[in-house]
Design a protein around this motif. Sequence first.
Motif, PDB file in Angstrom:
ATOM      1  N   UNK A 111       6.383  -1.195 -10.571  1.00  0.00           N
ATOM      2  CA  UNK A 111       5.146  -1.389  -9.811  1.00  0.00           C
ATOM      3  C   UNK A 111       4.554  -0.069  -9.353  1.00  0.00           C
ATOM      4  N   UNK A 112       5.387   0.769  -8.729  1.00  0.00           N
ATOM      5  CA  UNK A 112       4.833   2.018  -8.188  1.00  0.00           C
ATOM      6  C   UNK A 112       4.455   2.991  -9.296  1.00  0.00           C
ATOM      7  N   UNK A 133      -4.096  -0.309  -5.669  1.00  0.00           N
ATOM      8  CA  UNK A 133      -3.418   0.574  -4.722  1.00  0.00           C
ATOM      9  C   UNK A 133      -2.599  -0.285  -3.764  1.00  0.00           C
ATOM     10  N   UNK A 134      -1.376   0.169  -3.428  1.00  0.00           N
ATOM     11  CA  UNK A 134      -0.652  -0.540  -2.380  1.00  0.00           C
ATOM     12  C   UNK A 134      -0.683   0.314  -1.114  1.00  0.00           C
ATOM     13  N   UNK A 136       9.745  -2.390   2.708  1.00  0.00           N
ATOM     14  CA  UNK A 136       8.597  -1.680   2.154  1.00  0.00           C
ATOM     15  C   UNK A 136       7.388  -2.610   2.199  1.00  0.00           C
ATOM     16  N   UNK A 137       7.073  -3.116   3.371  1.00  0.00           N
ATOM     17  CA  UNK A 137       5.945  -4.035   3.512  1.00  0.00           C
ATOM     18  C   UNK A 137       4.654  -3.358   3.065  1.00  0.00           C
ATOM     19  N   UNK A 138       3.773  -4.159   2.471  1.00  0.00           N
ATOM     20  CA  UNK A 138       2.533  -3.575   1.968  1.00  0.00           C
ATOM     21  C   UNK A 138       1.494  -4.664   1.751  1.00  0.00           C
ATOM     22  N   UNK A 164      -1.877   4.159  -1.207  1.00  0.00           N
ATOM     23  CA  UNK A 164      -3.103   4.512  -0.487  1.00  0.00           C
ATOM     24  C   UNK A 164      -2.826   4.395   1.003  1.00  0.00           C
ATOM     25  N   UNK A 165      -2.115   5.365   1.554  1.00  0.00           N
ATOM     26  CA  UNK A 165      -1.749   5.308   2.962  1.00  0.00           C
ATOM     27  C   UNK A 165      -2.931   5.588   3.876  1.00  0.00           C
TER      28      UNK A 165
END
Length: 968
Positions: A696-697, A963-964, A947-949, A703-704
Amino acid sequence: MIPNIRNLKLLSLPTKKKLICLILGSLILAVYWQVQYHDFINYDDNRYITENKYIKSGFSKESIIWAFTTSHASNWHPVTWLSHILDIQLYGLNPKGHHLTSLALHIANSLLLFLVFARMTGAIWKSCFIASLFAFHPINIESVAWAAERKSVLSTFFWFLTMWTYVHYIQKKTLAKYSILGLFFALGLMSKPMLVTLPFVFLLLDHWPLNRLEIVRSKIILSNGIEDEVETKNSFLYLLFEKAPLLILASGSCIITFLVQKWGGALVPLETISSTTRINNALVSYIDYLGKMVWPKSLSIFYPYPIDELYFWKGLASGLILICITLVAIRLIKKVPYLAVGWFWYLGTLIPVIGLVQVGQQSMADRYAFIPLIGIFIIIAWGLSDLLENYSFKKKILPILTGIFFSLLITLTWTQLQYWKNSIKLFKHTIEVTEKKYPSFAGMYNNLGVALINKTMYEEAIIPIKESIKMQPSYSEAHNNLGNALSGLKRFSEANNHYKKAIRLNPNYFEAHINLANSLSKSLIFYKEALIHYKKAIQLKPEHPEAHFNLGVTLNKQNNSDQAIFHLEESIKLNPNFAEAHLALGNIHLVKNNFKKALYHFESTIKFDPDNFNAHNGLGSIVGQRGDLEKAIVHFENAIKIKPDFFQAHNNLGVALSTMGQIKKSDYHFKIAKDLAMQKEKNKYQILKNRSWNSAIKYIKSAATLDDLPKPQPNENGYSFYIAGHAYGKPGAKSKGLYDPFTKNFHIINDYDSMKFGFLLGDVVEEASEKAWQLVKKDLNILDSRIKNFVVPGNHDVGMGTNNYKRDIFLQQFGKTFFSFEHKKDLFIILDGNIDGWNISGEQLQFFKQSLRNKRGFINNIFIFSHQLVWQNTSNPKFSAVIPNTLEGRSKYLNFWTKVFPLLADLNNDIYFFSGDIGASPNSSELFYTKFFNVTFVATGMGSGVRDNFLILSVIEGAVKIFFVPIN
């Protein structure tokens, strides 16, 4: 290049020549030394060497006959083919040896050039100057550093040997010397037909420096009694007759070359490029070669064929310049003979490759100037000396200037040579320095793409190949290669579209049929179509072993073992060393209990691939069943030695040892087999989970902050939306509205100007009630009013099935649980996986079909949203990597892959399927991404605290970027 040695004058002439040869050869070796570390280039090197089965087989009766009878690559040059075969015999497919052979020939050519002119003229320093220009000029790099251009350096070698023999022949004419002369000339023609102009070069050399061409003046009495002087050319006719055997050989070579190139389709017909255009290009090319000699900048492996009005006037101007220089050369033919000889050498030797008979799509090529520019080097060497004749500083300043000049030239050559290190560097440089507006340049973008594909740089390869297609939409090879790049990214549906486009453009495109079949065979849904293309490929190339092998493997997967055996056996007939085909046949015969045949094929596999652990295991099983347990044990032990964690071999070895009464040893291997199997199961979840996250990554960027997101420009058509799965968070953590870490990041959503929608992917509330929904709506009110939020029903929101009080509460709040809408030519579909046990069936399936059917051809992207993982497939390792929070309400049979997916795979659209039932449990996945055919599957959620997103998607000019946003 004149050494600054005071005592050099004291040396004898032979010693001087030897010293010059030693220094010149050493310098060439030093400058070109790096070429041994270069790769093969994916531009003819494959056709000539790396993918040529006759060359790769080394010396054999078949390969030698092939070399003399083939018209492969639209050329007849058997001596060149034999040189490549010899390199394979010596070095295999290691490019180092091939490049060093070409370098050795270049050194030999440079030294021969020096020795020939030194012998003809007696001017060793001028001859050294010519040889040094030839050796170090950057324009000659292409002929030396390109393995497929062996024909250039090899034919030049025979060119200079023929010249050397000619000089010896005219000093003492004998039949033996002329025979050797003819032999070298014939070998040169069989290396590359460039030598067809050499007999005419001999006539030039007869005039100067050999002084054999004499014009005799005589007086005659005209009919009116008036005396006049006329010129007779009896000696010219004699010299022409002297070269008659060579001219006959040259004529034969011209005829063969023309026919071979015509049969091979290399000749460009007149209706494609007219005679006027060809003449125009020839005139311009004559001047351009001179320009690149004077200023060797922007050298390229390919110069596209330019056709425009301005180019016509450039041709006219070039023609006038050439005529002027020619007239001056003729006028000064007696006073300055080297000017005429050098100029007509240049003009004449370029004629075969100047494009009057157009071969390929290039307007010119650096390699074509390899021999012709020697004529200009002659003019420079003797002309420069004559110009400085009356200057007293000549002897002091000329060596210094020469040293500086060649230092610069060597530096340029060293730098230019680095671009030939590999295909990627070469084609990037070519694209950088070459005029790119002409359609014929599309091939360079395509070649760069192929080079990147060969390095598994699939994402990077797509860009140049798409540029190639943009330049030439009908370029079938580019469509095929774009398919290869997309297939490498597992985007099989998109790949198939391009393979099919390549086949539509060229129905007999073998590679496209094979590639399409390979791609289709990855899915059981498309096996029948795959078989069609495999069979078509075999029809086009019945002698291709891989095509038969792939068809055999595919047929066996469809339980058609008899037909599979036929094609696998055919592949072995074509390639007896085909280890994979032997292994496949061994496994088939083992299943069919044909132990004798299975034994033969497993043994053949090990013969050609000694480290094949599967073959050792299979062979052990067969001989064990025949009672030869000791031999079986040896094979099982070999399999374990090759692959220590091969638990099947450990188990089989345990059985064999137990049968022989070696209980202690058998128990040891049974235990290892059991431990390996358990460890495999134990690690399966973690491996799949990690693979899911890493996959996935790899494709979804973080996108923090707002700055990490793309901003559509004013002239771009773009918008964005967010996606949040399991929005109430961790069970029991909170019962008031949305997950706190999620709402605390609402500022990113609000501040993103292009944000239009939001999708909450189910389990928005922990326990459905009017109060719970009011709290959710209160949180959503924090978001900007321009953002329209959609709630996708989850099992916590509506329960499971249709008769559920939670569903009634949801319908009161939102009106419906499945629906669709459009935005900017994109289709959005919200589904309810809770009605039919994670299935899309009944009324919802009809709605789904209708939504797709009505929009076919009018929609770019399709976005599908569901809480449940209706597409989960535990039998497929790719999809078993995503672990849902719960299996509650799940039907034993999911219909996605039989009912829903075929509807999606039939579309040409890019499809994105989002699910949200992950992330709220430590045992579930945190983020999942994969692409299967044209459908991108994404699962996301929050609540586990690891790793919540949530996701943000930007759609700019139809292109989708995901983007996560990490929220913990």
